[in-house]
Design a protein around this motif. Structure first.
Motif, PDB file in Angstrom:
ATOM      1  N   GLN A 181       0.399   2.157 -21.993  1.00 14.27           N
ATOM      2  CA  GLN A 181      -0.401   1.064 -22.573  1.00 14.27           C
ATOM      3  C   GLN A 181       0.260   0.501 -23.827  1.00 14.27           C
ATOM      4  O   GLN A 181       0.285  -0.714 -24.043  1.00 14.27           O
ATOM      5  CB  GLN A 181      -1.826   1.558 -22.874  1.00 14.27           C
ATOM      6  N   HIS A 182       0.801   1.424 -24.647  1.00 16.44           N
ATOM      7  CA  HIS A 182       1.529   0.965 -25.847  1.00 16.44           C
ATOM      8  C   HIS A 182       2.667   0.018 -25.460  1.00 16.44           C
ATOM      9  O   HIS A 182       2.837  -1.043 -26.039  1.00 16.44           O
ATOM     10  CB  HIS A 182       2.143   2.161 -26.614  1.00 16.44           C
ATOM     11  N   ILE A 183       3.452   0.452 -24.467  1.00 16.08           N
ATOM     12  CA  ILE A 183       4.629  -0.333 -24.085  1.00 16.08           C
ATOM     13  C   ILE A 183       4.214  -1.680 -23.492  1.00 16.08           C
ATOM     14  O   ILE A 183       4.800  -2.726 -23.795  1.00 16.08           O
ATOM     15  CB  ILE A 183       5.500   0.446 -23.065  1.00 16.08           C
ATOM     16  N   ARG A 184       3.152  -1.656 -22.680  1.00 15.39           N
ATOM     17  CA  ARG A 184       2.686  -2.895 -22.056  1.00 15.39           C
ATOM     18  C   ARG A 184       2.227  -3.896 -23.121  1.00 15.39           C
ATOM     19  O   ARG A 184       2.513  -5.093 -23.034  1.00 15.39           O
ATOM     20  CB  ARG A 184       1.529  -2.623 -21.092  1.00 15.39           C
ATOM     21  N   ALA A 185       1.536  -3.380 -24.112  1.00 14.09           N
ATOM     22  CA  ALA A 185       1.038  -4.266 -25.159  1.00 14.09           C
ATOM     23  C   ALA A 185       2.197  -4.927 -25.912  1.00 14.09           C
ATOM     24  O   ALA A 185       2.101  -6.063 -26.383  1.00 14.09           O
ATOM     25  CB  ALA A 185       0.161  -3.476 -26.132  1.00 14.09           C
ATOM     26  N   ARG A 186       3.281  -4.201 -26.011  1.00 13.54           N
ATOM     27  CA  ARG A 186       4.429  -4.693 -26.750  1.00 13.54           C
ATOM     28  C   ARG A 186       5.300  -5.619 -25.899  1.00 13.54           C
ATOM     29  O   ARG A 186       5.836  -6.609 -26.380  1.00 13.54           O
ATOM     30  CB  ARG A 186       5.254  -3.474 -27.215  1.00 13.54           C
ATOM     31  N   ASP A 229      14.896   1.136 -21.678  1.00 13.70           N
ATOM     32  CA  ASP A 229      14.718   1.222 -23.133  1.00 13.70           C
ATOM     33  C   ASP A 229      13.565   2.142 -23.508  1.00 13.70           C
ATOM     34  O   ASP A 229      13.605   2.839 -24.514  1.00 13.70           O
ATOM     35  CB  ASP A 229      14.446  -0.171 -23.733  1.00 13.70           C
ATOM     36  N   ASN A 230      12.509   2.112 -22.664  1.00 16.62           N
ATOM     37  CA  ASN A 230      11.310   2.885 -23.028  1.00 16.62           C
ATOM     38  C   ASN A 230      11.216   4.230 -22.304  1.00 16.62           C
ATOM     39  O   ASN A 230      10.223   4.943 -22.459  1.00 16.62           O
ATOM     40  CB  ASN A 230      10.059   2.061 -22.730  1.00 16.62           C
ATOM     41  N   LEU A 231      12.255   4.558 -21.546  1.00 11.93           N
ATOM     42  CA  LEU A 231      12.183   5.795 -20.757  1.00 11.93           C
ATOM     43  C   LEU A 231      11.990   7.051 -21.622  1.00 11.93           C
ATOM     44  O   LEU A 231      11.124   7.881 -21.309  1.00 11.93           O
ATOM     45  CB  LEU A 231      13.430   5.929 -19.871  1.00 11.93           C
ATOM     46  N   PRO A 232      12.736   7.217 -22.703  1.00 15.93           N
ATOM     47  CA  PRO A 232      12.527   8.405 -23.537  1.00 15.93           C
ATOM     48  C   PRO A 232      11.082   8.497 -24.050  1.00 15.93           C
ATOM     49  O   PRO A 232      10.481   9.580 -24.043  1.00 15.93           O
ATOM     50  CB  PRO A 232      13.494   8.225 -24.700  1.00 15.93           C
ATOM     51  N   TYR A 233      10.516   7.360 -24.416  1.00 12.47           N
ATOM     52  CA  TYR A 233       9.140   7.339 -24.915  1.00 12.47           C
ATOM     53  C   TYR A 233       8.164   7.760 -23.811  1.00 12.47           C
ATOM     54  O   TYR A 233       7.243   8.547 -24.036  1.00 12.47           O
ATOM     55  CB  TYR A 233       8.813   5.921 -25.414  1.00 12.47           C
ATOM     56  N   GLY A 274       8.503  11.457 -23.047  1.00 13.07           N
ATOM     57  CA  GLY A 274       7.777  12.218 -24.079  1.00 13.07           C
ATOM     58  C   GLY A 274       6.301  12.307 -23.720  1.00 13.07           C
ATOM     59  O   GLY A 274       5.665  13.360 -23.868  1.00 13.07           O
ATOM     60  N   GLY A 275       5.763  11.194 -23.224  1.00 11.89           N
ATOM     61  CA  GLY A 275       4.361  11.186 -22.785  1.00 11.89           C
ATOM     62  C   GLY A 275       4.152  12.100 -21.598  1.00 11.89           C
ATOM     63  O   GLY A 275       3.147  12.811 -21.504  1.00 11.89           O
ATOM     64  N   ALA A 276       5.146  12.104 -20.686  1.00 11.22           N
ATOM     65  CA  ALA A 276       5.044  12.967 -19.505  1.00 11.22           C
ATOM     66  C   ALA A 276       4.983  14.428 -19.927  1.00 11.22           C
ATOM     67  O   ALA A 276       4.236  15.227 -19.339  1.00 11.22           O
ATOM     68  CB  ALA A 276       6.228  12.731 -18.577  1.00 11.22           C
ATOM     69  N   ILE A 277       5.752  14.767 -20.983  1.00 15.40           N
ATOM     70  CA  ILE A 277       5.730  16.161 -21.453  1.00 15.40           C
ATOM     71  C   ILE A 277       4.342  16.521 -21.982  1.00 15.40           C
ATOM     72  O   ILE A 277       3.817  17.605 -21.715  1.00 15.40           O
ATOM     73  CB  ILE A 277       6.840  16.381 -22.512  1.00 15.40           C
ATOM     74  N   ILE A 278       3.735  15.564 -22.690  1.00 14.71           N
ATOM     75  CA  ILE A 278       2.376  15.836 -23.187  1.00 14.71           C
ATOM     76  C   ILE A 278       1.393  15.954 -22.025  1.00 14.71           C
ATOM     77  O   ILE A 278       0.515  16.822 -22.004  1.00 14.71           O
ATOM     78  CB  ILE A 278       1.951  14.748 -24.194  1.00 14.71           C
TER      79      ILE A 278
END
Lengths: 220, 240
Positions: free
Chosen positions: A178-183, A11-15, A18-22
């Motif tokens: 970190q965002h995903i973990r918090a959620r 579910d969070n792979l695209p997110y 996106g971080g990997a690209i940054i």
């Protein structure tokens, strides 16, 4: 009992990607700038003028002797507190990484230049080339070839160190994890996932460098 | 054309040149002989300021090159040098080695430089190796490319620093032949060498260095057959 929830990952792979690209963007900027800064300061470290040598040494020693995390936070928060604000967290992060990497690259470049036989400089100068022409056409092309392995090592470190930019909120891979973990509280799955993504990035770079090294070696 | 006056050079406490004066005329071929450590290579390297003399003057065409106001690069493009270890640029082909200085120092058009460079490579007998890299060439071939590289700047004089000392015996002659050809064409040359037979054959004048000074100089015949100094006789008896 290990009870993994892989749907969190999918579910969070695209997110995350996106971080990997940054992460890749910020690293690419820092690698490029670090190489330019490092080459200039590497040359400065062996300059005939002592003032230039001392200035370059101060930069190298100070950056190497202080934590990268402190440097990153100084660039973003420290400077902001005296009125120098860098709006983009990505840019602030790239700047900090560039300055940091430049110091390490400077040492690698210096060692590379000094490893070239001094007869090369003498031959170039005896033909009438200026010091800078000799550096550009004769010494640096040989030095760069020789320093590919330590440079790649440095760039791999840099990519991994870019995870520290999460401290100033750059939305790179680590920060997004970190965002995903918090959620989701799926610490295990998410941290493993980004570790794999970091590894894919660095391993690809390492293999590309092997190829580059092999290709340049055939010619000289 | 070259005039050295009372040249001194020290490396730390080691006094290598103790007042060397010499004159070299246009078209002359000078052989410098002497034992290791006698200062002959150091003197040669002073002539294009790879070593800076501590004292004394060196004039090339009347211009004092030791003076700080002289542009080193202008001097050096008129003074070619060939090294014991060849010092070819390993990341460039033979042709690129020869072309580098004319293109970058003289800012000559690279098409005309290429033709000239190929002529020079042909002259040293390596036309089939123009695109080879130094590591693909034998020592003798590398040294011949190095000579072509020096010639490419059309120097007024070429300095040879033991050009055959790093070569296998069977390759020495191919290099000496090239130098001899240049001598016949009237190129001014200063050659530090241990090849006495060659010095005798090619040189107009021989300088014998001993302990930082020119102890004796003269025609090859006078130096080799009838040396006036005891040290010269000793040296020659050891190596001939």
């Amino acid at each position: 009992m290990l009870d993994l929830d892989m749907t969190v990952v999918w579910d969070n792979l695209p997110y995350m990607l996106g971080g990997a690209i940054i992460t890749i963007q910020v690293s690419a900027i820092a690698v490029t700038a670090g190489l330019v800064i490092g080459s200039l300061f590497g040359l400065a470290r062996i300059s005939a003028y002592w003032v230039i040598r001392v200035l370059a040494s101060v930069y190298v020693e100070f950056i190497r002797g202080t934590p990268l995390l402190v440097q990153i936070m100084f660039i973003y928060f420290g400077l902001a507190s005296i009125g120098i604000t860098i709006e983009s967290r990505l840019l602030a992060g790239a700047l900090a990484l560039s300055i940091n990497s430049g110091a390490y690259v400077a040492e690698i470049v210096r060692a590379g230049i000094q490893s070239i036989d001094k007869g090369q400089m003498e031959a170039a100068r005896s033909l009438g080339l200026s010091y800078l022409q000799a550096m550009r056409h004769v010494i640096l092309p040989q030095a760069y070839r020789r320093i590919i392995p330590p440079l790649v090592n440095e760039f791999i470190m840099l990519i991994k160190d870019s995870s520290l930019l999460s401290a100033i909120g750059t939305a790179e891979l680590m920060k997004r994890a970190q965002h995903i973990r918090a959620r989701t509280f799926a610490d295990f799955e998410i941290l493993i996932s980004i570790a794999v993504i970091y590894f894919i990035i660095t391993f690809t770079l390492s293999k590309a460098a092997d190829y580059l090294e092999r290709r340049t070696r055939i010619r000289d | 054309m070259i005039k050295a006056v009372n040249v001194h050079k020290k490396f730390g406490n080691l006094h290598v040149l103790k007042g060397v004066s010499a004159q070299i005329k246009k078209g002359e071929v000078i052989a410098i002989i002497g034992s290791s450590g006698s200062g002959k290579s150091t003197f040669l390297r002073c002539l294009n300021l790879l070593e800076i003399p501590d004292q004394g003057n060196i004039f090339i065409d009347g211009m004092d090159i030791v003076s700080r106001s002289t542009n080193l690069n202008t001097i050096r493009k008129d003074v070619g040098m060939v090294f014991q270890q060849f010092n070819l640029f390993p990341h460039m082909s033979a042709l690129q080695n020869v072309m580098l200085a004319p293109v970058n120092v003289k800012k000559m058009n690279s098409v005309s430089v290429k033709n000239f460079a190929l002529e020079l490579i042909a002259k040293v007998g390596l036309s089939d190796k123009a695109n080879a890299y130094p590591r693909q060439l034998s020592g003798g071939q590398q040294q011949r490319v190095a000579i072509a590289r020096a010639l490419a700047m059309q120097p007024k004089v070429i300095l040879f620093d033991e050009p055959t000392s790093a070569l296998d015996p069977e390759m020495i002659n191919e290099v000496l032949t090239v130098i001899q050809k240049l001598a016949q064409e009237g190129m001014t040359m200063v050659i530090v060498t241990h090849e006495m037979g060659f010095a005798r054959e090619v040189a107009n004048r021989v300088l014998f260095f001993d302990d930082g000074v020119i102890l004796e100089e003269g025609t090859p015949a006078s130096i080799f057959d009838n040396p006036s100094q005891v040290r010269t006789r000793e040296f020659l008896s050891k190596i001939l």
